[in-house]
Design an enzyme around this catalytic site. Sequence first.
Site, short mmCIF file in Angstrom:
data_model
loop_
_atom_site.label_atom_id
_atom_site.label_comp_id
_atom_site.label_asym_id
_atom_site.label_seq_id
_atom_site.Cartn_x
_atom_site.Cartn_y
_atom_site.Cartn_z
N HIS A 70 1.29 3.85 7.16
CA HIS A 70 0.84 4.79 6.03
C HIS A 70 1.61 6.11 6.38
CE1 HIS A 70 -2.52 1.97 4.50
NE2 HIS A 70 -1.45 1.65 4.14
N SER B 228 0.79 -1.11 -0.04
CA SER B 228 0.07 0.01 0.21
C SER B 228 1.01 1.33 -0.06
CB SER B 228 -0.91 -0.08 1.15
OG SER B 228 -0.26 -0.03 2.33
N ASP C 191 -7.79 6.11 5.19
CA ASP C 191 -7.84 4.81 5.98
C ASP C 191 -8.82 4.93 6.65
OD1 ASP C 191 -4.33 4.74 6.52
OD2 ASP C 191 -5.41 4.06 5.00
#
Lengths: 180, 167
Positions: free
Chosen positions: A96, A57, A123
């Site tokens: 992230h 990701s 998210d």
Amino acid sequence: MGRIEETMNSIKSIQIRRALSQAITLGIMLASALIVWKTLICITGSESPIVVVLTGSMEPGIKKGDILLLHMSKDPIRAGEIVVFNVEGRDIPIVHRVIKVHELQYTGEVDVLTKGDNNPVDDIGLYAHGQLWLQRHHILGRVVGFLPYFGWATIIMNEKPIIKYVLVGALGLLAVTSKD
Amino acid sequence: MHSFGYRANALLTFSVMVLALMCAMASLSDNLNSPSPSANVQVLKVNRFQKSTQGNDEVSMTLNISANLQSLFTWNTKQVFVFLAAEYETPKNSLNQVSLWDGIIPSIEHAKFSIHTTNKYRFTDQGSNLRGKEYDLTLHWHVMPKTGKMFADKLVMTGFRLPEEYR
């Protein structure tokens, strides 16, 4: 007959001594590894100072199999930082980037929104039900550096546990059969 | 001392150490670089400025973002992650940073760019404090190395102001 018994006893005692000293060597190796790990935790201020990337990701910057070095200081969390965080109900931490920060006056408490660079959406779908923001206590650390590819060993050992057993078995065999 | 096992172990340990050392040196070489990036952002139009059903202000705007980040690239650079954030203060929050747009610059050829875009992510407030609000547009860049330490910096552009009325 007496001589054979004598020889057997002396061989047995040598083997016991050797086995014990090898056990101690192994114990020392494990203990030093633990010391290094705990020291790293102290220095970086993060509970897991080294993590292996498991998903794509954050590609192409951070790929699956890379190792990330984390650090957690008291500095405020700011947009753009890559953080590792835990969500209630999930046991694997997520890596992230922070895209939104709202910091309260006076207390400095923050609401943070994250998003994977390679994901189309933020998210919110990953957070717990009804949770719109992350707070500081969800965040384990900031990514400060990384080593490419070094994490593949961990991933392979997790996905195919048989390799783990083969490796440990081989190491054990090596330790036991070494003539020193 | 000369069995295959010992030799293989010594070789493996040594090569891992050498690799790690090379990664560290590659990372240190990044410190020799002194970057001189430049950027310019214009808000061409505020398309939409409304209060959402949750009671939070939401803005949609068209921006022109141009920058030259070529001096950030070294031989150890894998990519540069660049994003534009609107930053402002409200009575409740000492700092609000809302990313409006981001992009990945994979190589030095792409590091000089000029784009015309609406905001990629929603410009939403916690509350409805945005009417007439003065804000900065800050271009942040994060240099992600092939190996080693990441570093980041930013360019703050002040003087932007949202409309007094919803539209």
